[in-house]
Design an enzyme around this catalytic site. Structure first.
Site, PDB file in Angstrom:
ATOM      1  CG  HIS A  98      -1.941  -1.091   1.174  1.00 58.65           C
ATOM      2  ND1 HIS A  98      -2.333  -1.818   2.286  1.00 58.65           N
ATOM      3  CD2 HIS A  98      -2.643  -1.583   0.124  1.00 58.65           C
ATOM      4  CE1 HIS A  98      -3.243  -2.708   1.901  1.00 58.65           C
ATOM      5  NE2 HIS A  98      -3.437  -2.586   0.599  1.00 58.65           N
TER       6      HIS A  98
ATOM      7  CD  GLU B 181      -0.836   0.545   4.527  1.00 62.11           C
ATOM      8  OE1 GLU B 181      -2.075   0.480   4.577  1.00 62.11           O
ATOM      9  OE2 GLU B 181      -0.115  -0.467   4.415  1.00 62.11           O
TER      10      GLU B 181
ATOM     11  CD  GLU C 237      -1.970  -3.345   9.453  1.00 57.14           C
ATOM     12  OE1 GLU C 237      -1.616  -2.179   9.188  1.00 57.14           O
ATOM     13  OE2 GLU C 237      -2.716  -4.030   8.716  1.00 57.14           O
TER      14      GLU C 237
END
Ligand SMILES: [Zn+2]
Length: 1058
Positions: free
Chosen positions: A809, A812, A991
């Site tokens: 992504h 990110e 994450e």
């Protein structure tokens, strides 16, 4: 007999209903009142169960219908009714059936001038009205007319009555039919007038309740379309705005303000974004059809309003709900391992990506490994001993000599050989010690740095001032060098390239693992859709983590309200708004008419930049629109742009008005990042968190349905104010610390040159070409064999694999900083890294979506697809990076070398800390409440080991945020597919918060690149400890690891007693 069980209560109730003797009715009412006043809710519910509501209602109807009603009966009766009615769910229905509604209305009409009787009737009506059907029925029977008679015109005479009446009215207007009736009869104007009267006369705020109920009436009426239209027609926006503006910031008026804000936001006429099309400004021809539709002109009439209420987010709670119905409960789907489609022929290509398995290392006899001493390389070896897991002590710079840790321990300096683990212990136990030097959000670190530096760096300042006189020197300068390779004739180019060379000579560049010259060289090979020819200064010059960590921004009370009022003022007083387009990709001609001296200049045509339009709305306020992902109409969240021509110390407000996420950490302490060129030239090349008065809220812009295939999609505003540190500076603002593809290629180049090739096997290959024509790098890291003897080669070839990927992504960028930490640690001279290399072969794909990163996308590839939803059946044509990553994993699996761990680094926009998502069948079924007999299959609980380890060793990591559930909506993500199809038990998504941490030593701090890089390094340490805890590791490994980690037994727990 049943009769015998009849309670005393039932006797009382039946007597009440049947008796016509007023004396005995009064007595029974008195007994009941005493009974209920002493008791609890349970008594009331018992009474309801014994038919209490019906008996009371029937008595009411009977008593009221007598020619001369006895108010000595009616008043205590109504008080009882209210008490019981509030707890009886079917009270409305019962009242309706017994005709108590009409009776009460009639009673009220009769008593309009009798305060005591009237207020009792109002109380009864309020209970009746609180049920939807009875509320509507009361409306039909004229309740609103009656109430209006009571509350108008404005009077201070009977405030108790007025308060009760406005409360009933507010309850009645919850019914849409009543709201419609109110609109048709023109009550909205009356309510607005009352609001104005009360607002202006109630100076000492004695009647807040009446004012609040009036506003609730308006709030309910404006839930329907015709209500909003009437409100706008009656100048409701102007009235509410002017009557309440003076209360902004007055906390005791919250009850009023929050409703006003809700009404104003709801009624603010919806309109389309000030953009020519919803589609990305950039489109790119790609194979296959693109997931989103063709460009589409926004049509004003396309909105469908839902009229939903919206709460003021000042009081919002942060936690987002997790949905259980998304869990995969099909055991077959969870346990099946499908055949993969790669042919034998195709599989062969991956052999070449695992050269370590076939290479014979003949060169070991000739090559010394220390041969690199060319000019360019000289500066690079200094990084070999770079401190990879830096101390988190935020109040002090990391790796500085003479620094004291919070415990007063002398800290190891940069060149120490064993920094990481010694420091780990300090980290997890430091607690609050790191909060010492918090930095005000207003000026960020500049408050500190300016004070410190103003005296000492006068000479520097003069130099940088001189350099800054070349307008607009940063872009031109770097672009011209870049363009120089194609267009060598321009004299201007020569001048600026000289300027740049001078800059590089005058200002020392000591950003580790960065080199501006290498960056320029690498950037020439980066292919962007727009054909960027300009480099952003921060990417070119480099970023070094600032010496102090930054605490989260504390949100001031009422910030969002104040901002929304400013937005609403634009609607009410349009003459006070400029609406001057100062930057636009779509309308470049507009810029020529702009007087450049009075506004900021914007620019973003550089790698990862994505500003589409900037509109000056007030002298120091700008609306910004971000470009959608290439070939897309959506995903605006990431931003990165340049701003210049600012005045120092002025508060500039920026509103990014086309964001898409429903909520954001910008509401919970997160700040955007800024890089000042003047600061960089003064030796502070830092991206820092800046901005204050930050909030994120739904605005009045809607995307038309044709563009997104759904109705009137909402947009959100991120607003923040920035006070720039210098006049006429050049600053860059970004959603998060940028990390470009070119930065990665530069980094890999410098890494490769930095490693000790005697010890480190570092192989940088191309996994595949992206759709945009950029090579996607694949890096292999392991230890060189001691010699090319067959024993040593055998040892190398038997090392288990670890596979780490990142940045699927593009928005990110935190994932890339984590990856940077991982890579630097793995090639470092740290003995832990050495042991890791001797124990494993690391296959790393640091950027799965280079095209997205380059072109400033937030989410997608050039085909407009979320590549992390393409793992089930990727195609080599459409999703080459995913196809070949999966292919490589499949290959490893097919030769019996399934990776121990697969991890995909991501960034998380809603949560704090760093955490893992893994996969567990049992936890998923259990969470979903499934009755499947989970004892029929066994599941290794090993998937929890790595998170447990990281929780102990990594300061930013929080196991409490981890989840091991398999969601249906995630069936095509890397984590789930690699787990299910490749059979990697320990398959994770890691994450990292964009914001910061709310636990551990970093509690209250925002993430800096140092913390992210540290996480990447500590992740590797976690892999080592994981191996130590596994049953398969050799006794030699245990001995080596124990020697390195021995003193860390407190961290490692029981691994020695396994
Ligand atoms: Zn992600």
């Amino acid at each position: 007999m049943a009769e015998q069980e009849t309670s005393g209560l039932q006797v009382l109730l039946s007597t009440l209903q049947s008796s016509s003797d007023r004396e005995s009715i009064r007595n029974i009412l008195q007994v009941l009142t005493e009974l209920l006043s002493a008791g609890t809710d349970r008594r009331i519910h018992y009474m309801i169960s014994k038919g209490g509501s019906e008996a009371l209602l029937q008595t009411l109807v009977d008593s009221a219908r007598t020619p001369s009603p006895d108010y000595n009966i009616l008043l205590p009766l109504i008080r009882l009714l209210v008490k019981v009615g509030q707890r009886d769910k079917k009270f409305g229905q019962k009242a309706l059936e017994l005709e108590a509604l009409d009776v009460t209305l009639i009673l009220a009409r009769k008593n309009l001038s009798h305060n005591q009787n009237l207020i009792h009737c109002l109380w009864a009506l309020q209970v009746f009205a609180s049920r939807v059907t009875t509320g509507a029925m009361l409306g039909i029977n004229g309740a609103m007319e009656l109430l209006f008679k009571v509350i108008t015109p404005y009077s201070r005479k009977r405030t108790r009555i007025i308060r009760a009446a406005t409360e009933v009215l507010a309850v009645l207007l919850k019914s849409k039919s009543n709201s419609r009736r109110a609109v048709n009869r023109g009550y909205l104007n009356g309510l607005l007038r009352l609001h104005q009267d009360w607002q202006s006369h109630d100076i000492s705020n004695d009647f807040i309740q009446i004012r609040r109920s009036l506003l609730l009436c308006l709030k309910h009426i404006t839930n329907i379309q015709s209500g909003r239209e009437a409100f706008l027609g009656a100048q409701g926006m102007e009235i509410l705005f002017t009557t309440t503006q003076k209360y902004l910031g007055n906390q005791s008026m919250d009850a009023i303000l929050s409703i006003v804000i809700q009404i104003l936001r709801k009624c603010y006429p919806k309109c389309s974004l000030p953009l020519a099309t919803a589609s990305s400004y950039y489109s790119f021809s790609v194979p296959g059809s693109i997931s989103s539709g063709p460009p589409c002109i926004i049509n004003e009439d396309d909105f469908e309003e839902d009229g939903e209420e919206e709460e003021d987010q000042d009081s919002d709670s942060e936690e987002t709900k997790e949905e259980d119905d998304d869990l995969e409960t099909d055991l077959k789907k969870l346990t099946s391992k499908p055949e993969l489609a790669w042919t034998e022929e195709e599989m062969k290509q991956y052999e070449a990506m695992c050269l370590e398995l076939s290479h014979n290392f003949q060169e070991l006899e000739f090559k010394s490994g220390d041969e690199m001493s060319s000019e360019e390389d000289r500066g690079i070896h200094q990084y070999t001993n770079f401190c990879h897991i830096p101390i988190p002590t935020s109040s002090k710079g990391h790796c500085q000599e003479g620094d004291k840790s919070p415990q007063g321990l002398e800290r190891e300096d940069t060149n120490s050989q064993d920094p990481p683990l010694k420091q780990m212990k300090i980290m997890k136990s430091t607690g609050d010690a790191i909060h010492e030097k918090k930095i005000s959000g207003k000026l960020g670190p500049y408050l500190v740095s300016n004070d410190q530096e103003e005296h000492s760096s006068r000479r520097d300042e003069l130099n940088s001032q001189a350099a800054l006189k070349e307008p607009p020197w940063d872009i031109e300068m770097s672009s011209c060098i870049y363009e120089n390779t194609f267009l060598p004739s321009s004299t201007r180019t020569d001048e600026t390239s000289v300027t740049m060379s001078k800059l590089l000579e005058s200002y020392s560049m000591d950003v580790p693992f960065h080199n501006p010259y290498t960056y320029i060289t690498k950037s020439e090979r980066t292919k962007s859709v727009p054909g960027f020819k300009v480099l952003a200064f921060p990417d070119f010059w480099g970023h070094h983590s600032p010496p102090t960590s930054q605490s989260m921004l504390e949100r001031k009370h009422g910030v969002q309200r104040a901002k929304i009022f400013e937005d609403i003022q634009r609607f009410i007083q349009p003459d006070k708004v400029m609406s001057r387009v100062v930057f636009s990709l779509d309308e470049p001609w507009l810029l020529q008419t702009t007087d450049a001296t009075e506004c900021l200049k914007f620019f973003s045509a550089f790698e990862s930049g994505n500003l589409r339009k900037a509109i000056q709305v007030r002298e120091f306020e700008y609306d910004l629109l971000i470009n959608a992902d290439v070939n897309c109409t959506q995903h605006q969240q990431w931003f990165y742009f340049k701003v210049s021509s600012m005045k120092a110390a002025m508060p500039y407000r920026f509103n990014v008005i086309n964001c898409e996420k429903v909520n954001s950490q910008f509401n919970y302490g997160m700040q955007p990042t800024m890089y000042s060129v003047k600061e960089a030239l003064r030796g502070r090349p830092h991206w820092v968190r800046v901005g204050y008065d930050i909030c994120y809220y739904k605005n009045h812009y809607r995307q038309n349905s044709a563009a997104v295939g759904s109705q009137g999609k909402c947009h959100y505003t991120l607003t923040f104010s920035v006070t720039f540190p210098h006049n006429e500076d050049v600053c860059y603002l970004a959603y998060h610390y940028p990390y470009t593809y070119t930065a990665l290629m530069t980094h890999l180049d410098l890494l490769e040159k930095s490693v000790n090739h005697k010890k480190v096997y570092f192989q940088h290959q191309v996994l595949c070409q992206t759709l945009g024509g950029n090579p996607c790098p694949l890096v292999t890291i392991t230890a060189m064999p001691e010699s090319n003897s067959s024993d040593h080669l055998q040892q190398l070839r038997q090392r288990p694999y670890q596979v780490i990927v990142a940045r699927v992504h593009p928005g990110e960028s935190n994932a890339s900083w984590v990856m940077k930490g991982t890579l630097e640690f793995l090639v470092s001279s740290d003995p832990i890294a050495g042991l890791l290399r001797e124990s494993f072969i690391f296959k790393i794909i640091p950027m799965l979506n280079p095209d997205g990163v380059i072109n400033g996308n937030h989410r997608c590839s050039l085909r407009g697809e979320d590549l992390n939803r393409q793992w089930l059946s990727p195609s080599s044509q459409h999703q080459p990076t995913i196809y070949h990553t999966k292919g490589l994993l499949h290959y490893l699996n097919s030769i019996g070398r399934t990776p121990v761990v697969f991890c995909d680094f991501h960034g998380h926009s809603q949560k704090k800390n760093v955490f893992l998502y893994g996969c567990s069948i049992k936890e998923t079924l259990w969470q979903a409440g499934c009755t499947v007999d989970t004892s029929i299959f066994t599941e290794d609980v090993g998937y929890r080991t790595l998170p447990k380890i990281l929780d102990k060793v990594a300061p930013a990591f929080a196991i409490s945020s981890c989840s091991f559930l398999v969601e249906k909506s995630r069936a095509s993500t890397a984590r789930v597919v690699v787990w299910r199809e490749i059979g990697v038990l320990k398959s994770y998504t890691m994450e990292s918060s964009y914001c910061g941490c709310n636990q551990g030593p970093y509690k209250g701090l925002q993430m800096g690149t140092r913390e992210l890089e540290e996480m990447g390094a500590t992740f590797c340490l976690g892999l080592l400890i994981l191996q130590l805890k596994s049953l398969t590791c050799s006794s030699q490994f245990v001995a080596q690891a124990s020697a390195l980690l021995g003193s860390r037994e407190d961290i490692l727990g029981h691994q020695f007693h396994r």
